[in-house]
Structure formats: C-alpha cells, structure tokens
Design a protein around this motif. Structure first.
Motif, PDB file in Angstrom:
ATOM      1  N   GLY A  23       0.825  -1.215   0.000  1.00 40.38           N
ATOM      2  CA  GLY A  23       0.000   0.000   0.000  1.00 40.38           C
ATOM      3  C   GLY A  23       0.847   1.247   0.000  1.00 40.38           C
ATOM      4  N   ILE A  74      -3.737   0.397   3.250  1.00 40.61           N
ATOM      5  CA  ILE A  74      -3.755  -0.725   2.318  1.00 40.61           C
ATOM      6  C   ILE A  74      -5.204  -1.085   2.043  1.00 40.61           C
ATOM      7  CG2 ILE A  74      -3.047  -3.118   1.913  1.00 40.61           C
ATOM      8  CD1 ILE A  74      -0.787  -2.696   3.925  1.00 40.61           C
ATOM      9  N   ASN A  75      -5.612  -0.962   0.790  1.00 39.00           N
ATOM     10  CA  ASN A  75      -7.001  -1.244   0.403  1.00 39.00           C
ATOM     11  C   ASN A  75      -7.991  -0.492   1.284  1.00 39.00           C
ATOM     12  OD1 ASN A  75      -6.078  -3.053  -1.577  1.00 39.00           O
ATOM     13  ND2 ASN A  75      -6.042  -4.756  -0.101  1.00 39.00           N
TER      14      ASN A  75
END
Length: 639
Positions: free
Chosen positions: A276, A296-297
């Motif tokens: 990320g 991250i996401n």
C-alpha cells in the motif's frame, strides 16, 4: 542482504494523529439488543414513537379530583366529595370525574377523564362512598401528564450519543428492543520478532514474553474496539505477509508491534510499502520515533515500536483518538466544572437536592442551566450534561452563584445553544447541527436570551396592542444585542378526534358541559393564542374573561408539547386541544384551522451568521402546515 531503512522526514506527534484522523470514517451501523447496548454509540437520531408516559398518571396514592372543587379545603373546613370509582396501576379507569366527585387512584395509575389533580391519601378521610378532603390542590398537582417526560415525534437521543444507564433507560421507556449503534472497529494485532514467546511457554535463551499483543488488546478494548490477536510472526517475509494479509481480510484496522526501526532485519516498512501507501515513517517523539502508518485497500495499518512502554504511549496519543473517531467518540473531559447558576433554584428543605443541568460554555466561563423534572421523568437526564448538589441546609441558591457541575459523562461544548419554544420541524433541523436544545416555551426562551444563556430562541407571541408577533415583546423585555429573524408561519387550530364525534366547530364549543379541553402551559405562544380567541369570544358574549374560562372543563389541564395535546385527544382524556397541524396528523386526528402564526428566532447578533445557515436549511423543505412569509429568512428587528 536487506538494506537498512533511513528516516528521511519525521512528522510531529500532532501531525501523525491528524494524518490518521483524516481516514477515520464511520464503519456503518448494526442493531443490538438493548441489553447489550451499554457503552455503544448511537448510529442515528432516536425519535420517540410514543409519549412517555402514554397517559396522565398519578404520582401518589390518593384521590383524583377536579382541582378547582377543592379550593378552600383545610383541616378546619374540609370539603366532602362523592367517591365514584377506583383504579390501580395497570388498569384503566371506567367513567369520569366531575366537580364534587373523587376517584381513588394508586401511584402510577391513569387519571380518569375530567380529573386534573390528585389529593394525597394522607390529607383525606373516607367513610363509605364519601371522601373528606382536608387540603386544597392546584391543577396538575401530583399528576404526571402524558408526554410530559417524552413527546411522540421528539428527537430524544442524538446520533453519536454514548449509551449509558440513563440513555438505555430512555430507550426502554420508549419500548425499543433493538438499538442502532455504530459498528465497533475490529482491530487485528500482530507482534513481530524472533525473540518473542507467548505467555505460558517456556522461555529459551535470549527470548522474551510477548507483552504487546495483550497490552494493546486491552488498550483497544478500553477504546471501544474489538481486538483479535494473530500471535507472533517471525522475521521472515513470506510468513509476515501472510499474517498481515489475513489480518487485513478480517479486521478494520491492523496494529503491528516491532519491526519498525532502521534495523537490517526489520520488515514492516518494506512490506507495507509494497502492499500500500506509507503515510509517515518516523515521529518526532521520545519514545516512539520508529512509528509508521500505511493505508492498504482503504484500511489503516500502524506499526508501533517493539518496546511495550513506547507502543502503549504511541497507541494512546496517536491510535486511540483514531479508534474513538471511528466510533464517533471524543476524549473525556475533567469530571467537575465550575459554573454560575443561570437562575435561582430551591433546596429540598432538609434534604440534599440534585439538579440536572445543561452546562453552557460562554466567553467569561460556564453557566449551569437547571432542568426541572417531574416525578419519574428520565428524559431530562439524557438532555443534561451533569448535576449540581444543593446541601441539606441550603434553602435557595441565587442566580449567578458559583456551583460545581458533576458531569454524567464527557462534556463537549455545543457550537450553539437553543432555548425556547418547541417546534417539531425545527427540531429535526437542529438535530443535524451541533446545537444543544432546551424547550421551555417562548417566554422562557426570551428570558434566557436576556440573561445570556441562549444563543437563539424560538418564539411565537402575538402582541395584542399592535397585532405584531414577537418583536414588541422582545422590545418590552429590553433585550439588547439580539435580533429577531423571521422564520415561518405555522398553522394553529383545534385538534379533535377523528370524525369529530362531539361536533366541535370552534372555540365557542369549549364552553359546553360535555366537552373536555386540554391546554398548554402559561408562557407558551399557543396558550397566548388561545386566550386571544377566548378574549374575543368573551367580548362577543359580554362575559368577563375569568368567568368565561371557568366554564371550560380542562382549561387548567396543561401539557408541555403539541404532541402531548394530540395524545390526550387521541386517548379520549380530552375532546379537544389547541396545537399545530403537524401534531394532529401525527396521531391521525382531525384539525380545525384557526389561523397562521409567525414562529421566529431571537438571535444574539454575534452568532447571526451561524443561525442563518440553520434558517436557510429550515426553509428549504417545509412540511404541510408551514409556509414562508414576507420576512422569512430576514432580520425583522435588531437592538
């Protein structure tokens, strides 16, 4: 061989916290059983589906009577009444009470139709079907009227309110079994390091017990989160990535302790950068410099120092505010505030008195605005910020006297304070803003503006001499530094039962013997409007006003809100009452229009810009029974 990570740009502790807070978006809502709702945060406003109490009820054991018929009663000159019935708590009274009649009632029992007060049993003597009364009572004495605690349609608890014993009591009083609450963040916790062993295992040479997994899990629970411990991960990239991806798939936030420094074997910075975006790496604080964070996401991952003390310190200063924000929670303030009383309050004559108060933040300090509550009322505690204590030997505390306010929970000053007349449409608008509301009627609101507690107040008082709403009374009260803003007109009228079984056509029908009226309290604009109509009727009939109102059954029967009026009519406790069209429609009742009134806002001039935003929002989508007029959204007067 892995390269050593270098810290190029360090951020301050405040910057690290601010960066995370930008990602603190609500996680949605879920419904929980009321028995599991303690400590949770409301996901949306709670609007009362019913009145609390749903009927007029006695607060003592005694006899329900028409209060006016007891006037003159004393121990020397008792008044004799005919006993016509009896009702226990949980039952419903059959029949009605007329002047000279009494109906025995138990504590909590509903009042029979026609009664407007209860004489305590201690001041009575019964013989057969006759009751001697040795003390007069006033209308409303020993009675908790329908909707006097909570009114149907009223926003009683706001979005992002923490549910304590007091708020849960309110929810239970409303009959709510399921409660919409904010989802609690699931926080995955990973500890890294070849040197770590789980508690309970045997320590080998050079090994340490994993402290951070468990201390951080406890800290997450204290912050309202749900910790999930993923155990110890060795300093090996594939197992590290596998554990992190598993935690990300099952959690909302991931905390990793260890592996964040510039050591050759540290993996956190490299792995987070591959999966990320690193938000920061390194904080200007000691201890805690190696702290880093990434997204991250869409999920936040925080790398905390490996040293337990450092990890906990950074958690409390950087991570905890983020977790609280996900749940709509703010840090708690000190437990006690010094404040000055907004107005004088009486003691309890030999007993310690606890008064719930609204704490109002002002430039020169705090003001404590006492909230009076009837017996059994609970809604007032939900509105209050705390309480003051009046000692047993103090009979009266005066306006301006300094008091200690003991907080129920956290205190966050509101941006604006509204004190005044209740309006159901405006109430829905204020619920969307950081506004503290206290409903005390038009005149109570104007006095709070004059004393300096309120930022703005709602009022709808017609001046008889000029025929003008609101401005003349503001001028007569000598209110300075305030302006009157035109808001809208509301349709007022008589709220009657569906199908109009009594054939009521207008205020003249209130004089009929077979009609029972339900009134609003003195100081409210609705009461003033009724009295104007009755004064005109008295002139037409050539009858003194005081003599006319004595002919109205229920003129002294007072309830505090428009919906409480509608509830009394809907339940048959009254045949008619005055209120806004909205209240009639809420209860499916018929409505006889009597005219339109101007509901305006009296606003301190230094907050005019903020209140105009609320005014514009209120005027955008007016429901039936409301309309704009020529001064809507404009200053009618400033002084």
């Amino acid at each position: 061989m892995a390269k050593r990570v270098i810290f190029h740009e360090l951020v301050s502790l405040d910057q690290a916290s601010e960066i995370l807070l930008k990602f603190a978006r609500p996680l949605g809502e879920e419904e929980v059983d009321i028995a599991q709702a303690y400590g949770r945060m409301l996901a949306r406003d709670i609007t009362a589906p019913i009145d609390v109490p749903p009927f007029d009820r006695s607060t003592v054991d005694g006899y329900a009577v028409v209060a006016e018929a007891t006037y003159g009663a004393s121990e020397l000159t008792p008044v004799e009444f005919k006993l016509v019935g009896r009702v226990e708590a949980g039952d419903w009274p059959a029949g009605e009470v007329k002047p000279g009649e009494a109906f025995e009632v138990a504590t909590g029992a509903p009042l029979p139709r026609g009664a407007n007060a209860v004489v305590m049993v201690e001041f009575t003597q019964t013989r057969g079907d006759l009751v001697k009364i040795f003390r007069a009572v006033a209308p409303g004495e020993n009675v908790m009227s329908a909707g006097s605690d909570i009114s149907a349609g009223e926003v009683v608890l706001r979005h992002c309110t923490k549910l304590t014993a007091r708020e849960i009591g309110v929810l239970a009083a409303l009959g709510l079994r399921k409660v919409p609450v904010m989802k609690r963040p699931i926080v995955g916790i990973i500890s890294t390091g070849n040197e770590l062993a789980a508690p309970g295992e045997r320590l080998g040479p050079g090994m340490l017990y994993d402290v951070n997994s468990y201390s951080l899990a406890a800290a997450v629970q204290e912050a309202g989160g749900l910790p999930v411990i993923y155990g110890i991960v060795r300093d090996e990239e594939s197992s590290y990535k596998s554990a992190l991806l598993k935690a990300l798939s099952e959690s909302d936030v991931v905390l990793i302790s260890g592996g964040t420094s510039a050591g050759v074997a540290d993996l956190t910075y490299r792995v987070l950068g591959e999966l990320g975006d690193v938000l920061f790496h390194g904080v200007m604080v000691r201890p805690g410099k190696p702290t880093l964070a990434a997204v991250i996401n869409g999920k936040i991952v925080v790398g905390l120092p490996g040293y337990p003390s450092s990890a906990l310190m950074i958690f409390h200063t950087v991570v905890r505010p983020f977790l609280l924000k996900l749940q709509c929670v703010e840090p708690s303030p000190p437990a006690v505030y010094k404040a000055k009383l907004a107005y004088g309050v009486e003691g309890a004559k030999g007993r310690r008195a606890l008064y719930p108060v609204v704490l109002i933040a002002r430039k020169d300090g705090y003001k404590a605005y006492p909230l009076y509550a009837e017996s059994g009322a609970i809604s007032v505690l939900a509105r209050a910020d705390g309480y003051i204590v009046i000692p047993e030997n103090v009979e009266f505390m005066t306006e301006g006297e300094e008091v200690d306010v003991y907080l129920f929970e956290k205190f966050k000053p509101a941006e604006l304070y509204f004190i005044g007349s209740h309006d159901p449409h405006l109430d829905t608008i204020l619920a969307r803003h950081n506004v503290k509301t206290v409903y005390v009627g038009s005149m109570g609101g104007l006095m709070s503006i004059k004393r300096g507690e309120a930022d703005f107040a709602g009022t709808h008082i017609l001046d008889l001499e000029t025929g003008v709403y609101n401005v003349p009374v503001v001028q007569r009260l000598g209110i300075k530094g305030a302006a009157v803003i035109g808001l809208y007109r509301r349709e007022q009228g008589l709220i009657i039962q569906r199908g109009n079984p009594k054939g009521i056509k207008g205020v003249e029908d209130l004089l009929r013997d077979d009609v029972v009226y339900v009134n609003r309290p003195r100081g409210t604009g609705t009461r003033a409007l009724l009295d104007i109509h009755l004064s005109k009727l008295a002139q037409r009939l050539g009858t003194p006003f005081e003599e006319l109102i004595r002919k109205i059954r229920g003129y002294t029967y007072e309830v505090k809100t428009h919906t409480a009026v509608a509830a009394a009519v809907a339940q048959g406790r009254a045949d008619v009452g005055m209120g806004v069209r909205y209240a009639a429609e809420l209860y499916g009742l018929d409505f006889i229009p009597l005219g339109w009134e101007e509901y305006d806002l009296v606003v301190r001039v230094d907050v005019l810009d903020k209140v105009f935003e609320i005014v514009r929002e209120a005027l955008e989508n007016l429901p039936r029974g409301y309309e704009k007029y020529e001064m809507s959204g404009r200053v009618k007067w400033e002084g």
